[in-house]
Design a protein around this motif. Structure first.
Motif, PDB file in Angstrom:
ATOM      1  N   SER A 165      14.766   3.752  -0.598  1.00  0.00           N
ATOM      2  CA  SER A 165      15.931   4.464   0.044  1.00  0.00           C
ATOM      3  C   SER A 165      16.963   3.797   0.682  1.00  0.00           C
ATOM      4  CB  SER A 165      15.356   5.629   0.799  1.00  0.00           C
ATOM      5  OG  SER A 165      15.028   5.175   2.221  1.00  0.00           O
ATOM      6  N   ARG A 166      16.406   2.531   1.110  1.00  0.00           N
ATOM      7  CA  ARG A 166      17.371   1.754   1.969  1.00  0.00           C
ATOM      8  C   ARG A 166      18.076   0.742   1.219  1.00  0.00           C
ATOM      9  NH1 ARG A 166      14.445   1.364   8.024  1.00  0.00           N
ATOM     10  NH2 ARG A 166      13.635   3.545   7.997  1.00  0.00           N
ATOM     11  N   TYR A 167      17.378   0.341   0.031  1.00  0.00           N
ATOM     12  CA  TYR A 167      17.948  -0.872  -0.469  1.00  0.00           C
ATOM     13  C   TYR A 167      18.219  -0.759  -2.127  1.00  0.00           C
ATOM     14  CZ  TYR A 167      16.262  -3.567   3.582  1.00  0.00           C
ATOM     15  OH  TYR A 167      16.076  -3.924   4.729  1.00  0.00           O
ATOM     16  N   GLU A 168      19.253  -1.330  -2.397  1.00  0.00           N
ATOM     17  CA  GLU A 168      19.616  -1.169  -4.050  1.00  0.00           C
ATOM     18  C   GLU A 168      19.090  -2.368  -4.544  1.00  0.00           C
ATOM     19  OE1 GLU A 168      23.708  -0.989  -4.005  1.00  0.00           O
ATOM     20  OE2 GLU A 168      23.822   0.990  -3.532  1.00  0.00           O
ATOM     21  N   ASN A 169      18.996  -2.244  -5.919  1.00  0.00           N
ATOM     22  CA  ASN A 169      18.474  -3.376  -6.713  1.00  0.00           C
ATOM     23  C   ASN A 169      17.112  -3.927  -6.370  1.00  0.00           C
ATOM     24  OD1 ASN A 169      20.431  -3.749  -8.768  1.00  0.00           O
ATOM     25  ND2 ASN A 169      21.861  -4.827  -7.203  1.00  0.00           N
ATOM     26  N   THR A 170      16.269  -2.824  -6.004  1.00  0.00           N
ATOM     27  CA  THR A 170      14.914  -3.304  -5.166  1.00  0.00           C
ATOM     28  C   THR A 170      13.742  -2.831  -5.899  1.00  0.00           C
ATOM     29  OG1 THR A 170      15.803  -3.752  -3.181  1.00  0.00           O
ATOM     30  CG2 THR A 170      13.438  -3.181  -3.372  1.00  0.00           C
ATOM     31  N   ILE A 171      12.844  -3.497  -6.478  1.00  0.00           N
ATOM     32  CA  ILE A 171      11.479  -2.637  -6.973  1.00  0.00           C
ATOM     33  C   ILE A 171      10.480  -2.688  -5.957  1.00  0.00           C
ATOM     34  CG2 ILE A 171       9.684  -3.072  -8.767  1.00  0.00           C
ATOM     35  CD1 ILE A 171      11.702  -4.939 -10.235  1.00  0.00           C
ATOM     36  N   ALA A 172       9.978  -1.386  -5.520  1.00  0.00           N
ATOM     37  CA  ALA A 172       9.040  -1.284  -4.526  1.00  0.00           C
ATOM     38  C   ALA A 172       7.743  -0.579  -5.034  1.00  0.00           C
ATOM     39  CB  ALA A 172       9.437  -0.555  -3.242  1.00  0.00           C
ATOM     40  N   ILE A 173       6.815  -0.995  -5.171  1.00  0.00           N
ATOM     41  CA  ILE A 173       5.400  -0.304  -5.986  1.00  0.00           C
ATOM     42  C   ILE A 173       4.352  -0.339  -4.885  1.00  0.00           C
ATOM     43  CG2 ILE A 173       3.854  -0.629  -7.579  1.00  0.00           C
ATOM     44  CD1 ILE A 173       5.643  -2.254  -9.240  1.00  0.00           C
ATOM     45  N   SER A 174       3.915   0.924  -4.577  1.00  0.00           N
ATOM     46  CA  SER A 174       2.607   1.203  -3.888  1.00  0.00           C
ATOM     47  C   SER A 174       1.667   1.114  -5.012  1.00  0.00           C
ATOM     48  CB  SER A 174       2.811   2.536  -3.074  1.00  0.00           C
ATOM     49  OG  SER A 174       1.660   2.485  -2.270  1.00  0.00           O
ATOM     50  N   MET A 175       0.640   0.276  -4.992  1.00  0.00           N
ATOM     51  CA  MET A 175      -0.255   0.075  -5.773  1.00  0.00           C
ATOM     52  C   MET A 175      -1.770   1.218  -5.823  1.00  0.00           C
ATOM     53  SD  MET A 175      -0.547  -4.281  -6.374  1.00  0.00           S
ATOM     54  CE  MET A 175      -0.583  -4.604  -4.621  1.00  0.00           C
ATOM     55  N   GLY A 176      -2.526   1.013  -6.390  1.00  0.00           N
ATOM     56  CA  GLY A 176      -3.685   1.761  -6.412  1.00  0.00           C
ATOM     57  C   GLY A 176      -3.370   3.178  -6.965  1.00  0.00           C
ATOM     58  N   GLU A 177      -4.364   4.052  -6.872  1.00  0.00           N
ATOM     59  CA  GLU A 177      -4.442   5.600  -7.469  1.00  0.00           C
ATOM     60  C   GLU A 177      -3.413   6.399  -6.433  1.00  0.00           C
ATOM     61  OE1 GLU A 177      -7.819   8.728  -8.440  1.00  0.00           O
ATOM     62  OE2 GLU A 177      -7.854   6.733  -9.224  1.00  0.00           O
ATOM     63  N   ILE A 178      -3.403   6.104  -5.179  1.00  0.00           N
ATOM     64  CA  ILE A 178      -2.767   6.795  -4.163  1.00  0.00           C
ATOM     65  C   ILE A 178      -1.334   6.378  -4.353  1.00  0.00           C
ATOM     66  CG2 ILE A 178      -2.237   7.111  -1.808  1.00  0.00           C
ATOM     67  CD1 ILE A 178      -5.172   6.061  -1.109  1.00  0.00           C
ATOM     68  N   GLY A 179      -0.868   5.596  -4.716  1.00  0.00           N
ATOM     69  CA  GLY A 179       0.470   4.842  -4.882  1.00  0.00           C
ATOM     70  C   GLY A 179       1.263   5.130  -6.227  1.00  0.00           C
ATOM     71  N   SER A 180       0.276   5.573  -7.120  1.00  0.00           N
ATOM     72  CA  SER A 180       0.802   5.529  -8.595  1.00  0.00           C
ATOM     73  C   SER A 180       2.015   6.382  -8.831  1.00  0.00           C
ATOM     74  CB  SER A 180      -0.273   6.147  -9.543  1.00  0.00           C
ATOM     75  OG  SER A 180      -0.638   7.655  -9.182  1.00  0.00           O
ATOM     76  N   TYR A 181       2.359   7.480  -7.910  1.00  0.00           N
ATOM     77  CA  TYR A 181       3.322   8.260  -7.942  1.00  0.00           C
ATOM     78  C   TYR A 181       4.679   7.486  -7.677  1.00  0.00           C
ATOM     79  CZ  TYR A 181       4.337   8.979  -2.945  1.00  0.00           C
ATOM     80  OH  TYR A 181       4.524   8.699  -1.892  1.00  0.00           O
ATOM     81  N   THR A 182       4.584   6.456  -6.827  1.00  0.00           N
ATOM     82  CA  THR A 182       5.953   5.796  -6.509  1.00  0.00           C
ATOM     83  C   THR A 182       6.341   5.130  -7.821  1.00  0.00           C
ATOM     84  OG1 THR A 182       4.593   3.660  -6.037  1.00  0.00           O
ATOM     85  CG2 THR A 182       5.208   5.402  -4.237  1.00  0.00           C
ATOM     86  N   ARG A 183       5.477   4.769  -8.721  1.00  0.00           N
ATOM     87  CA  ARG A 183       6.075   4.056 -10.141  1.00  0.00           C
ATOM     88  C   ARG A 183       7.092   4.970 -10.581  1.00  0.00           C
ATOM     89  NH1 ARG A 183       2.675  -0.308 -11.508  1.00  0.00           N
ATOM     90  NH2 ARG A 183       0.798  -0.456 -10.211  1.00  0.00           N
TER      91      ARG A 183
END
Length: 230
Positions: A165-183
């Motif tokens: 939400s704070r940065y443009e041109n940024t890829i940020a991934i929360s890995m694992g099953e818990i974080g899958s929705y961030t993709r």
């Protein structure tokens, strides 16, 4: 396509024949980018890798992941970077780790190729202030900043969304099953790239491209509404 975030699918095959075959399959399935994981190729060398990307003839992220960040490259650092340098005139992006020595990063940056400067933490999600510092450093070097971190709980995944939400041109991934929705949610923050699989899911949190395309096209939540909640 109603979303702007490009879907990249990693290729982790060991030989050229399998890479070309699976690349064709992923392109047919609707990938926007292919990430060639050079570190997975057996006995890779600059000439071989360049010829593979040329034959794929599709927008490609050239990645030669360091073992320190979950990669498989067995050679020395000089050889690892030499392969990437040889791809600068044919790859869509070069992914290079933030921790790479500047003397290796500089020639790639100076070539004019678009770059993804990446950081991975497979054990935890660092505090948001630390991640913001990492993003700032990455942005000072290359075109797209990337972090991929491991959550221990749902709160950790919110940190990743806050970064988006704070940065443009940024890829940020929360890995694992818990974080899958961030993709999937990456598209709601206009992240330039998200990652999916082309077939079988081989690790928790991965999403196949068919599911990803379907979910990215669903207007689950308004972007402004989402940003205001973080």
């Amino acid at each position: 396509m109603s979303y702007e975030t490009k879907i990249a699918i990693p290729i982790l095959q060991k030989n050229k024949e399998d890479i070309l075959k699976i690349a064709e399959d992923y392109i047919k399935k609707g990938a926007d980018l292919l990430e060639l994981r050079i570190d997975s190729i057996a006995n890779s060398n600059p000439k071989m890798v360049k010829s593979i990307i040329e034959e794929i003839n599709f927008p490609t992220i050239a990645t030669n992941r360091s073992p320190l960040e979950g990669g498989y490259f067995k050679g020395n650092e000089k050889d690892r970077i030499a392969i990437l340098q040889n791809c600068v005139d044919i790859a869509e992006f070069i992914d290079i780790e933030l921790q790479t020595e500047l003397k290796y990063i500089t020639p790639i940056i100076d070539s004019g190729v678009k770059t993804i400067i990446s950081f991975h933490d497979f054990e935890k999600t660092p505090p948001i202030d630390d991640l913001m510092q990492i993003i700032e450093e990455e942005k000072n070097i290359g075109d797209i900043a990337k972090i991929a971190v491991m959550p221990k709980d749902l709160e950790d995944t919110i940190i990743v969304l806050a970064i988006l939400s704070r940065y443009e041109n940024t890829i940020a991934i929360s890995m694992g099953e818990i974080g899958s929705y961030t993709r999937v949610m990456a598209s709601k923050f206009n992240s330039p790239i998200t990652f999916a699989t082309g077939g079988d899911v081989t690790a928790p949190g991965q999403i196949d491209i068919e599911t990803m395309k379907l979910m990215l096209n669903m207007n689950i939540i308004d972007h402004d509404e989402l940003v205001n909640t973080i």
